[in-house]
Every structure is written in structure tokens, then in C-alpha cells.
Motif scaffolding. Sequence first.
Motif, PDB file in Angstrom:
ATOM      1  N   ALA A  68       0.839  -1.200   0.000  1.00  0.00           N
ATOM      2  CA  ALA A  68       0.000   0.000   0.000  1.00  0.00           C
ATOM      3  C   ALA A  68       0.875   1.251   0.000  1.00  0.00           C
ATOM      4  CB  ALA A  68      -0.922   0.001   1.216  1.00  0.00           C
ATOM      5  N   ASN A  69       1.971   1.203   0.748  1.00  0.00           N
ATOM      6  CA  ASN A  69       2.890   2.347   0.784  1.00  0.00           C
ATOM      7  C   ASN A  69       3.578   2.554  -0.562  1.00  0.00           C
ATOM      8  OD1 ASN A  69       2.370   2.945   3.483  1.00  0.00           O
ATOM      9  ND2 ASN A  69       3.985   1.578   4.240  1.00  0.00           N
ATOM     10  N   ILE A  70       3.959   1.457  -1.216  1.00  0.00           N
ATOM     11  CA  ILE A  70       4.594   1.570  -2.529  1.00  0.00           C
ATOM     12  C   ILE A  70       3.613   2.157  -3.544  1.00  0.00           C
ATOM     13  CG2 ILE A  70       5.649   0.338  -4.459  1.00  0.00           C
ATOM     14  CD1 ILE A  70       6.652  -1.726  -2.541  1.00  0.00           C
ATOM     15  N   GLU A  71       2.392   1.652  -3.537  1.00  0.00           N
ATOM     16  CA  GLU A  71       1.388   2.123  -4.483  1.00  0.00           C
ATOM     17  C   GLU A  71       1.107   3.605  -4.282  1.00  0.00           C
ATOM     18  OE1 GLU A  71      -1.964  -0.432  -4.046  1.00  0.00           O
ATOM     19  OE2 GLU A  71      -0.890  -2.218  -4.718  1.00  0.00           O
ATOM     20  N   ALA A  72       1.082   4.046  -3.029  1.00  0.00           N
ATOM     21  CA  ALA A  72       0.850   5.460  -2.736  1.00  0.00           C
ATOM     22  C   ALA A  72       1.984   6.311  -3.284  1.00  0.00           C
ATOM     23  CB  ALA A  72       0.697   5.669  -1.238  1.00  0.00           C
ATOM     24  N   LEU A  73       3.204   5.837  -3.139  1.00  0.00           N
ATOM     25  CA  LEU A  73       4.359   6.573  -3.638  1.00  0.00           C
ATOM     26  C   LEU A  73       4.362   6.639  -5.157  1.00  0.00           C
ATOM     27  CD1 LEU A  73       7.164   7.900  -3.395  1.00  0.00           C
ATOM     28  CD2 LEU A  73       8.148   5.592  -3.258  1.00  0.00           C
ATOM     29  N   PHE A  74       4.175   5.495  -5.805  1.00  0.00           N
ATOM     30  CA  PHE A  74       4.282   5.440  -7.259  1.00  0.00           C
ATOM     31  C   PHE A  74       3.071   6.039  -7.974  1.00  0.00           C
ATOM     32  CE2 PHE A  74       7.423   1.620  -7.261  1.00  0.00           C
ATOM     33  CZ  PHE A  74       8.413   2.468  -6.789  1.00  0.00           C
ATOM     34  N   SER A 129       7.003 -10.843  -2.235  1.00  0.00           N
ATOM     35  CA  SER A 129       8.167 -10.280  -2.911  1.00  0.00           C
ATOM     36  C   SER A 129       7.896 -10.085  -4.401  1.00  0.00           C
ATOM     37  CB  SER A 129       9.382 -11.195  -2.723  1.00  0.00           C
ATOM     38  OG  SER A 129       9.753 -11.262  -1.369  1.00  0.00           O
ATOM     39  N   SER A 130       7.191 -11.026  -5.000  1.00  0.00           N
ATOM     40  CA  SER A 130       6.847 -10.913  -6.422  1.00  0.00           C
ATOM     41  C   SER A 130       5.940  -9.715  -6.669  1.00  0.00           C
ATOM     42  CB  SER A 130       6.165 -12.200  -6.903  1.00  0.00           C
ATOM     43  OG  SER A 130       7.052 -13.293  -6.851  1.00  0.00           O
ATOM     44  N   ALA A 131       5.039  -9.452  -5.724  1.00  0.00           N
ATOM     45  CA  ALA A 131       4.149  -8.295  -5.846  1.00  0.00           C
ATOM     46  C   ALA A 131       4.937  -6.993  -5.730  1.00  0.00           C
ATOM     47  CB  ALA A 131       3.061  -8.359  -4.774  1.00  0.00           C
ATOM     48  N   VAL A 132       5.936  -6.971  -4.864  1.00  0.00           N
ATOM     49  CA  VAL A 132       6.785  -5.783  -4.734  1.00  0.00           C
ATOM     50  C   VAL A 132       7.549  -5.548  -6.034  1.00  0.00           C
ATOM     51  CG1 VAL A 132       8.782  -4.788  -3.555  1.00  0.00           C
ATOM     52  CG2 VAL A 132       7.034  -5.982  -2.242  1.00  0.00           C
ATOM     53  N   ILE A 133       8.105  -6.613  -6.591  1.00  0.00           N
ATOM     54  CA  ILE A 133       8.846  -6.504  -7.851  1.00  0.00           C
ATOM     55  C   ILE A 133       7.939  -5.992  -8.961  1.00  0.00           C
ATOM     56  CG2 ILE A 133      10.032  -7.835  -9.653  1.00  0.00           C
ATOM     57  CD1 ILE A 133      11.091  -9.643  -7.364  1.00  0.00           C
ATOM     58  N   ALA A 134       6.703  -6.453  -8.992  1.00  0.00           N
ATOM     59  CA  ALA A 134       5.746  -5.994 -10.008  1.00  0.00           C
ATOM     60  C   ALA A 134       5.486  -4.494  -9.867  1.00  0.00           C
ATOM     61  CB  ALA A 134       4.443  -6.775  -9.881  1.00  0.00           C
ATOM     62  N   GLN A 135       5.377  -4.013  -8.636  1.00  0.00           N
ATOM     63  CA  GLN A 135       5.177  -2.579  -8.411  1.00  0.00           C
ATOM     64  C   GLN A 135       6.407  -1.786  -8.848  1.00  0.00           C
ATOM     65  OE1 GLN A 135       2.543  -0.691  -7.454  1.00  0.00           O
ATOM     66  NE2 GLN A 135       1.334  -2.555  -7.630  1.00  0.00           N
ATOM     67  N   LEU A 136       7.585  -2.319  -8.573  1.00  0.00           N
ATOM     68  CA  LEU A 136       8.812  -1.649  -9.004  1.00  0.00           C
ATOM     69  C   LEU A 136       8.895  -1.587 -10.524  1.00  0.00           C
ATOM     70  CD1 LEU A 136      11.380  -3.191  -6.488  1.00  0.00           C
ATOM     71  CD2 LEU A 136      10.496  -0.851  -6.501  1.00  0.00           C
ATOM     72  N   THR A 157      14.699  -5.607 -14.802  1.00  0.00           N
ATOM     73  CA  THR A 157      15.439  -4.624 -14.013  1.00  0.00           C
ATOM     74  C   THR A 157      14.897  -4.561 -12.586  1.00  0.00           C
ATOM     75  OG1 THR A 157      15.845  -3.297 -16.004  1.00  0.00           O
ATOM     76  CG2 THR A 157      16.181  -2.219 -13.876  1.00  0.00           C
ATOM     77  N   ALA A 158      13.585  -4.577 -12.445  1.00  0.00           N
ATOM     78  CA  ALA A 158      12.963  -4.531 -11.120  1.00  0.00           C
ATOM     79  C   ALA A 158      13.388  -5.733 -10.287  1.00  0.00           C
ATOM     80  CB  ALA A 158      11.441  -4.498 -11.258  1.00  0.00           C
ATOM     81  N   GLU A 159      13.379  -6.914 -10.893  1.00  0.00           N
ATOM     82  CA  GLU A 159      13.780  -8.125 -10.177  1.00  0.00           C
ATOM     83  C   GLU A 159      15.255  -8.052  -9.773  1.00  0.00           C
ATOM     84  OE1 GLU A 159      13.189 -12.910 -10.663  1.00  0.00           O
ATOM     85  OE2 GLU A 159      13.765 -11.792 -12.448  1.00  0.00           O
ATOM     86  N   THR A 160      16.092  -7.607 -10.687  1.00  0.00           N
ATOM     87  CA  THR A 160      17.522  -7.506 -10.408  1.00  0.00           C
ATOM     88  C   THR A 160      17.802  -6.531  -9.267  1.00  0.00           C
ATOM     89  OG1 THR A 160      18.111  -8.036 -12.694  1.00  0.00           O
ATOM     90  CG2 THR A 160      19.763  -6.869 -11.387  1.00  0.00           C
ATOM     91  N   LEU A 161      17.163  -5.367  -9.310  1.00  0.00           N
ATOM     92  CA  LEU A 161      17.387  -4.364  -8.273  1.00  0.00           C
ATOM     93  C   LEU A 161      16.888  -4.834  -6.911  1.00  0.00           C
ATOM     94  CD1 LEU A 161      16.533  -1.045 -10.164  1.00  0.00           C
ATOM     95  CD2 LEU A 161      18.791  -1.878  -9.456  1.00  0.00           C
TER      96      LEU A 161
END
Length: 203
Positions: A68-74, A129-136, A157-161
Motif C-alpha cells: 500500500a505504501n509503494i502504491e501510494a508513492l508510485f 516479494s513478487s508483488a513488490v517486484i511488479a510494483q517496481l 530490471t525490477a527483479e535484479t534491483l
Amino acid sequence: MKTDPQQTRQHIIDSGYSLISSKGFSNVGLSQILKFADVPKGSFYHYFKSKEQFGEEIINNYFKSYLANIEALFSSNEGSGLDRLMTYWLRWQSTQSDACVDQKCLVVKLSAEVADLSESMRLALDKGSSAVIAQLAKGIEAGIADGSIAPMHAANTAETLYQLWLGASLRNKLIRDPNVIERVLLVTKALLAHPVTALARPD
């Protein structure tokens, strides 16, 4: 006055999270959780059938809040796509400490600890973790679209980072040197500006 069942359940989760994120899953016994949460054993088993399921719920609860925090930021319109991504990484950097009290340490600790210990917890960590990578990846795509990030394969790139940052966080826990995180921040900036061949956007 009756206690709200959902509040009690969340209180147990929050208490367990605080203990497990600092000590690890195996090192925290049920008695410690009950004492810390100040609830009877019967209350625990009313909400969770086992410590393993409790651990799985802690992971799910953590990722729900984190995503939720990532989605708010992005989803904000402040700055460029690159600005928002760098804000994310800078937040990660600022919350690393020797005491490892930040929630990101939960993933670092449990990924290594429970991978072979609990299949359900492993799957919960993998899903989150996969959901975080998808957001990135979405954040990278937004940066590519506005021209602030070089064209590249966003998902790779998201997965690598993400893997670089998790690895650096673990390394920082071992040697307690903040320069580890600083170096991976520099690598992150370089990759977003000049992707290597393996991360370049496919034709």
C-alpha cells in the motif's frame, strides 16, 4: 466491555511481528508471543491453528501494508518516475540499521530462515516479494514513459534491483557497514541511467 475480535487478532499479529522481526521466527516461542501480547493461549488458538500459520499471517499482513505504501508513492504525481523510484530506494537505505528494527529486515531474515522450514511461509514470502517486484516494474515503466529512465526491460530490471537490495541488506547485517547500502544505491542509479545488455529493452 467486549473486546473487538479483529483488534485482538491484529494485536497478536503486531506483537508477533515485533518479536520475530528482531529475533527471527525459530528463536521466538509461543510463550514469548503470548506474554508480549498479554493474551491467554486460548485466544491465540482461536485465531491461529499453529505458529506456522501465525507466521504466514504476519508475512501477509506485512506485505499488505508495505505494498500500500509503494502504491501510494508510485501513484503520486510528485516528481518524475525516476524521482519516485529513488525515493523508494532512499527510504530503504535510511531504514537500515544494526538493530534491524525496520520491516524490511523481516523479509531478509525470514527468507533465509524459513525457506526450508515452512512451505506455506516460503510461498507467502515469494508471493509478497513478487508483488513488490511488479510494483517496481510499474515504477520503472512510468520513468521510461516520461523520459527520466532509459529504455530497458522493466520487469527484469525490477527483479535484479530488488535482489541486489535484499542481498546488500543481508550483507550489511553481517558486516554492519552502511557503505554496503551506499554502493548498491550507486549501482541502482547507474543501471536506471545506463542498463546493461541483459536488462536492455527487447526489440
